[in-house]
Design a protein around this motif. Structure first.
Motif, PDB file in Angstrom:
ATOM      1  N   PHE A 309      16.997  68.008  92.825  1.00  0.00           N
ATOM      2  CA  PHE A 309      17.569  66.931  93.385  1.00  0.00           C
ATOM      3  C   PHE A 309      17.692  65.769  92.005  1.00  0.00           C
ATOM      4  O   PHE A 309      18.097  64.823  92.200  1.00  0.00           O
ATOM      5  N   SER A 310      17.032  66.113  91.043  1.00  0.00           N
ATOM      6  CA  SER A 310      16.750  65.128  89.902  1.00  0.00           C
ATOM      7  C   SER A 310      18.264  64.569  89.278  1.00  0.00           C
ATOM      8  O   SER A 310      18.053  63.514  88.665  1.00  0.00           O
ATOM      9  N   HIS A 311      18.946  65.567  89.367  1.00  0.00           N
ATOM     10  CA  HIS A 311      20.567  65.068  88.556  1.00  0.00           C
ATOM     11  C   HIS A 311      21.203  64.019  89.422  1.00  0.00           C
ATOM     12  O   HIS A 311      22.280  63.307  89.011  1.00  0.00           O
ATOM     13  N   LEU A 312      20.880  63.732  90.453  1.00  0.00           N
ATOM     14  CA  LEU A 312      21.577  62.974  91.404  1.00  0.00           C
ATOM     15  C   LEU A 312      21.190  61.384  91.410  1.00  0.00           C
ATOM     16  O   LEU A 312      20.116  61.131  90.933  1.00  0.00           O
ATOM     17  N   ASP A 313      22.269  60.689  91.148  1.00  0.00           N
ATOM     18  CA  ASP A 313      22.191  59.232  90.867  1.00  0.00           C
ATOM     19  C   ASP A 313      21.658  58.495  92.309  1.00  0.00           C
ATOM     20  O   ASP A 313      22.022  58.776  93.282  1.00  0.00           O
ATOM     21  N   LEU A 314      20.469  57.710  92.022  1.00  0.00           N
ATOM     22  CA  LEU A 314      19.864  57.166  92.994  1.00  0.00           C
ATOM     23  C   LEU A 314      20.480  56.052  94.061  1.00  0.00           C
ATOM     24  O   LEU A 314      20.422  56.021  94.962  1.00  0.00           O
ATOM     25  N   ASP A 315      21.425  55.659  93.275  1.00  0.00           N
ATOM     26  CA  ASP A 315      22.352  54.717  94.141  1.00  0.00           C
ATOM     27  C   ASP A 315      23.762  55.205  94.529  1.00  0.00           C
ATOM     28  O   ASP A 315      24.738  54.402  94.852  1.00  0.00           O
ATOM     29  N   ARG A 316      24.082  56.457  94.513  1.00  0.00           N
ATOM     30  CA  ARG A 316      25.396  56.891  94.946  1.00  0.00           C
ATOM     31  C   ARG A 316      25.278  57.467  96.114  1.00  0.00           C
ATOM     32  O   ARG A 316      24.094  57.907  96.680  1.00  0.00           O
ATOM     33  N   ARG A 317      26.263  57.340  97.109  1.00  0.00           N
ATOM     34  CA  ARG A 317      26.086  57.829  98.511  1.00  0.00           C
ATOM     35  C   ARG A 317      26.095  59.345  98.508  1.00  0.00           C
ATOM     36  O   ARG A 317      26.665  59.934  97.874  1.00  0.00           O
ATOM     37  N   LEU A 318      25.108  59.732  99.424  1.00  0.00           N
ATOM     38  CA  LEU A 318      25.119  61.339  99.306  1.00  0.00           C
ATOM     39  C   LEU A 318      25.987  61.907 100.511  1.00  0.00           C
ATOM     40  O   LEU A 318      26.422  61.209 101.397  1.00  0.00           O
ATOM     41  N   SER A 319      26.356  63.314 100.307  1.00  0.00           N
ATOM     42  CA  SER A 319      26.933  63.857 101.380  1.00  0.00           C
ATOM     43  C   SER A 319      26.146  65.342 101.500  1.00  0.00           C
ATOM     44  O   SER A 319      25.454  65.791 100.745  1.00  0.00           O
ATOM     45  N   VAL A 320      26.407  66.037 102.450  1.00  0.00           N
ATOM     46  CA  VAL A 320      25.872  67.306 102.624  1.00  0.00           C
ATOM     47  C   VAL A 320      25.933  68.335 101.764  1.00  0.00           C
ATOM     48  O   VAL A 320      24.993  69.121 101.568  1.00  0.00           O
ATOM     49  N   ASP A 321      26.992  68.145 101.015  1.00  0.00           N
ATOM     50  CA  ASP A 321      27.259  69.060  99.802  1.00  0.00           C
ATOM     51  C   ASP A 321      26.099  68.966  98.792  1.00  0.00           C
ATOM     52  O   ASP A 321      26.044  69.966  98.101  1.00  0.00           O
ATOM     53  N   ASP A 322      25.514  67.882  98.740  1.00  0.00           N
ATOM     54  CA  ASP A 322      24.440  67.758  97.748  1.00  0.00           C
ATOM     55  C   ASP A 322      23.214  68.539  98.307  1.00  0.00           C
ATOM     56  O   ASP A 322      22.204  68.614  97.407  1.00  0.00           O
ATOM     57  N   PHE A 323      23.121  69.117  99.269  1.00  0.00           N
ATOM     58  CA  PHE A 323      21.922  70.023  99.896  1.00  0.00           C
ATOM     59  C   PHE A 323      22.390  71.520 100.107  1.00  0.00           C
ATOM     60  O   PHE A 323      23.469  71.652 100.432  1.00  0.00           O
ATOM     61  N   PRO A 324      21.180  72.131  99.905  1.00  0.00           N
ATOM     62  CA  PRO A 324      21.290  73.557 100.333  1.00  0.00           C
ATOM     63  C   PRO A 324      21.534  73.807 101.737  1.00  0.00           C
ATOM     64  O   PRO A 324      21.067  72.963 102.635  1.00  0.00           O
ATOM     65  N   VAL A 338      16.859  68.336 109.857  1.00  0.00           N
ATOM     66  CA  VAL A 338      16.674  66.884 110.301  1.00  0.00           C
ATOM     67  C   VAL A 338      17.389  66.031 109.019  1.00  0.00           C
ATOM     68  O   VAL A 338      17.939  65.078 109.317  1.00  0.00           O
ATOM     69  N   ILE A 339      16.953  66.510 107.801  1.00  0.00           N
ATOM     70  CA  ILE A 339      17.452  65.527 106.670  1.00  0.00           C
ATOM     71  C   ILE A 339      18.764  65.675 106.581  1.00  0.00           C
ATOM     72  O   ILE A 339      19.501  64.513 106.369  1.00  0.00           O
ATOM     73  N   THR A 340      19.415  66.714 106.515  1.00  0.00           N
ATOM     74  CA  THR A 340      21.058  67.025 106.301  1.00  0.00           C
ATOM     75  C   THR A 340      21.799  66.273 107.601  1.00  0.00           C
ATOM     76  O   THR A 340      22.825  65.825 107.029  1.00  0.00           O
ATOM     77  N   SER A 341      21.386  66.500 108.649  1.00  0.00           N
ATOM     78  CA  SER A 341      21.907  65.717 109.734  1.00  0.00           C
ATOM     79  C   SER A 341      21.856  64.118 109.593  1.00  0.00           C
ATOM     80  O   SER A 341      22.867  63.638 109.822  1.00  0.00           O
ATOM     81  N   LEU A 342      20.730  63.442 109.086  1.00  0.00           N
ATOM     82  CA  LEU A 342      20.502  62.082 108.630  1.00  0.00           C
ATOM     83  C   LEU A 342      21.836  61.869 107.583  1.00  0.00           C
ATOM     84  O   LEU A 342      22.405  60.749 107.955  1.00  0.00           O
ATOM     85  N   VAL A 343      21.945  62.527 106.614  1.00  0.00           N
ATOM     86  CA  VAL A 343      22.874  62.474 105.799  1.00  0.00           C
ATOM     87  C   VAL A 343      24.186  62.417 106.157  1.00  0.00           C
ATOM     88  O   VAL A 343      25.043  61.604 105.764  1.00  0.00           O
ATOM     89  N   ALA A 344      24.494  63.451 106.852  1.00  0.00           N
ATOM     90  CA  ALA A 344      25.933  63.585 107.548  1.00  0.00           C
ATOM     91  C   ALA A 344      26.194  62.436 108.501  1.00  0.00           C
ATOM     92  O   ALA A 344      27.453  61.640 108.424  1.00  0.00           O
ATOM     93  N   ARG A 345      25.393  61.995 109.160  1.00  0.00           N
ATOM     94  CA  ARG A 345      25.363  60.667 110.041  1.00  0.00           C
ATOM     95  C   ARG A 345      25.592  59.435 109.298  1.00  0.00           C
ATOM     96  O   ARG A 345      26.333  58.735 109.655  1.00  0.00           O
ATOM     97  N   GLU A 346      24.727  59.024 108.237  1.00  0.00           N
ATOM     98  CA  GLU A 346      24.579  57.786 107.848  1.00  0.00           C
ATOM     99  C   GLU A 346      24.976  57.695 106.306  1.00  0.00           C
ATOM    100  O   GLU A 346      24.978  56.537 105.762  1.00  0.00           O
TER     101      GLU A 346
END
Ligand SMILES: Cc1cc2nc3c(=O)[nH]c(=O)nc-3n(C[C@H](O)[C@H](O)[C@H](O)COP(=O)(O)O)c2cc1C
Length: 473
Positions: A309-324, A338-346
């Motif tokens: 995940f190291s290429h991702l900007d720390l301050d950009r909003r994430l989406s589930v597409d950033d995760f396997p 649990v983690i991808t659900s949190l990303v999708a929700r928040e």
């Protein structure tokens, strides 16, 4: 009978928050100092908690430069705790993937004898990526294969623990009969992964078998839990998913012919407690501010089986597409979910996500006053989300002291938590039955050594008598 809440202390480093080890409220003792763990177990016992629990990872991981880890091995630790406590349950993690069933069965039977029946086994398949290469494999064994082994492993250890009747030892100095070989038998297990002759080389323990605790919640993990688990640790960030999980497990267990009350479900809860809401949030903020994104990224990568995940900007909003996709992750699929659900929700930024995982790695973390923590515990308990909680203090021992002194009394005042210990074994504490031996289900005979009597049908299984034990060395 009124339903009573169960509380387990999950001991983890100097606290569950990633930066707790640097905090003034954390123990000054080394993570290899047994007196630290003994002190925590005694505190938990004084507060009448059900049990204390130790997790285990079979590889060190890469974050050691900035994270306090590398504590004592759990099975050894429990032996040392059993001798300084009297009532509290003691739960150790051990892997079905990287242990031989015969070794594990001996160790846990020994612990159950040493502690007078207070032992639980947290059954894990070992999710950490680095485990395989420490045990002769080039890489981590795949998720499906790990669970395939786990099912057979459980069959083998259960047979081993049942290979002695409860009354096999006579210890009769007058007649010269030490044991009755007709009451001890080989298991002769030959399966896809294990070939074990048996019998075990020590007598059946006070609980018959340790309490089976389980903590994997993927689809296969749930199937395994429904079949075997008697207590389940699980991670949920929302009450709704916890309720759905609770119903799913109990329904599956009932479909397998088990009584749902014989499985207790304990979601993780990491309470950051302050005398005011502001103080609690300040403690949480201070801990988060000490956290290092590099450590968080390494841990996140681990959770997703090594994904970068190291290429991702720390301050950009994430989406589930950033995760396997979690179902393809070879580590812990349920935590990835649990983690991808949190990303999708928040839709947090990466920095915000790392902060929320720094607290308790995807377990429910809440900052508030003792009353607010008690409100949440009561709400989840009464809503059918939990039979109790796996308490994960962010800082040890200070935040656990606050929990025992300020939250437990509120729960007690509300009639939710015990005022004295019931029974002496962990099974009795959790309201679980003592299993009869599958080979010797009958009652004990008079004159046999020991005082434990198994519950179960009165008729002895005649086939179990057919293979007397060979001479033990
Ligand atoms: C509270 C809790 C504690 C856990 N402790 C351990 C542990 O000590 N060692 C381990 O390898 N996995 C541990 N796990 C992970 C699971 O037991 C399981 O191995 C992992 O989640 C993979 O299974 P899954 O894909 O079915 O979720 C823990 C999980 C939870 C919720």
């Amino acid at each position: 009978m009124t339903r009573k809440l169960h509380l387990n202390l999950f001991v983890h480093g100097r606290g569950h928050h990633e930066t707790a080890w640097r905090h003034d409220g954390a123990t000054p003792l080394a993570l290899t100092d047994i007196s630290y763990y003994q002190q925590l177990a005694k505190m938990a016992e004084a507060a009448l908690l059900d049990s204390v629990f130790f997790a285990d990872a079979l590889a060190l991981g890469e974050e050691i430069g900035h994270v306090a880890k590398g504590g004592l091995e759990p099975v050894t630790t429990l032996a040392a705790l059993a001798t300084v406590t009297e009532r509290i349950g003691l739960i150790a993690t051990a892997s079905t993937t990287y242990t031989e069933p015969y070794n594990l069965a001996r160790q846990f039977a020994s612990l159950d004898h040493i502690s007078g029946g207070r032992i639980g086994w947290n059954i894990v398949t070992s999710w950490v990526q680095g485990a395989g290469p420490n045990f002769g494999y080039d890489q981590q064994i795949e998720h499906a294969e790990r669970y395939a082994r786990a099912f057979e492993f459980l069959e083998v250890v259960t047979k081993l623990w049942d290979s002695w009747a409860d009354d096999a030892v006579l210890d009769d100095r007058v007649s010269g009969r030490y044991a009755d070989p007709e009451r001890i038998r080989r298991i002769d297990h030959a399966g896809r992964h294990y070939k074990v002759a048996g019998p075990l080389n020590l007598p059946r323990s006070p609980q018959g078998r340790p309490v089976f605790v389980q903590a994997g919640s993927s689809t296969t993990g749930r199937r395994f839990a429904a079949q075997y688990a008697e207590a389940i640790f699980t991670a949920h960030l929302e009450k709704e998913t916890a309720i759905a999980f609770y119903e799913d497990i109990k329904t599956h267990a009932a479909a397998l012919g088990r009584r749902p009350g014989q499985i207790i479900i304990l979601p993780g809860l990491s309470p950051v407690i302050g005398s005011t809401e502001e103080e609690a949030h300040r403690i949480w903020r201070d801990l988060n501010e000490l956290s290092d994104p590099k450590v968080g990224l390494a841990r996140l990568s681990n959770r997703f089986g090594g994904h970068d995940f190291s290429h991702l900007d720390l301050d950009r909003r994430l989406s589930v597409d950033d995760f396997p996709d979690p179902v393809r992750v070879q580590a812990a699929q349920s935590r990835a979910q649990v983690i991808t659900s949190l990303v999708a929700r928040e839709r947090p930024t990466l920095r915000q996500l790392l902060h929320s995982l720094a607290g308790a790695r995807g377990h429910f973390t809440v900052a508030g006053t003792p009353e607010r923590i008690a409100d949440i515990v009561e709400d989840w308990f009464r809503s059918g989300a939990a039979d109790g909680f796996n308490i994960m203090p962010p800082i040890l021992p200070s935040q656990f002291t606050v929990f025992t002194e300020q939250v437990v009394p509120v729960l007690r005042k509300r009639g939710l938590f015990r005022t004295e210990y019931e029974g002496s074994t962990l099974r009795e504490r959790y309201g679980l039955e003592r299993p009869a031996s599958q080979f010797f289900p009958g009652p004990r005979r008079a004159g046999a050594r020991g005082s434990v009597s198994p519950r179960g049908p009165a008729n002895e299984d005649a086939s179990a008598r057919k293979s007397p034990v060979t001479e033990a060395v």
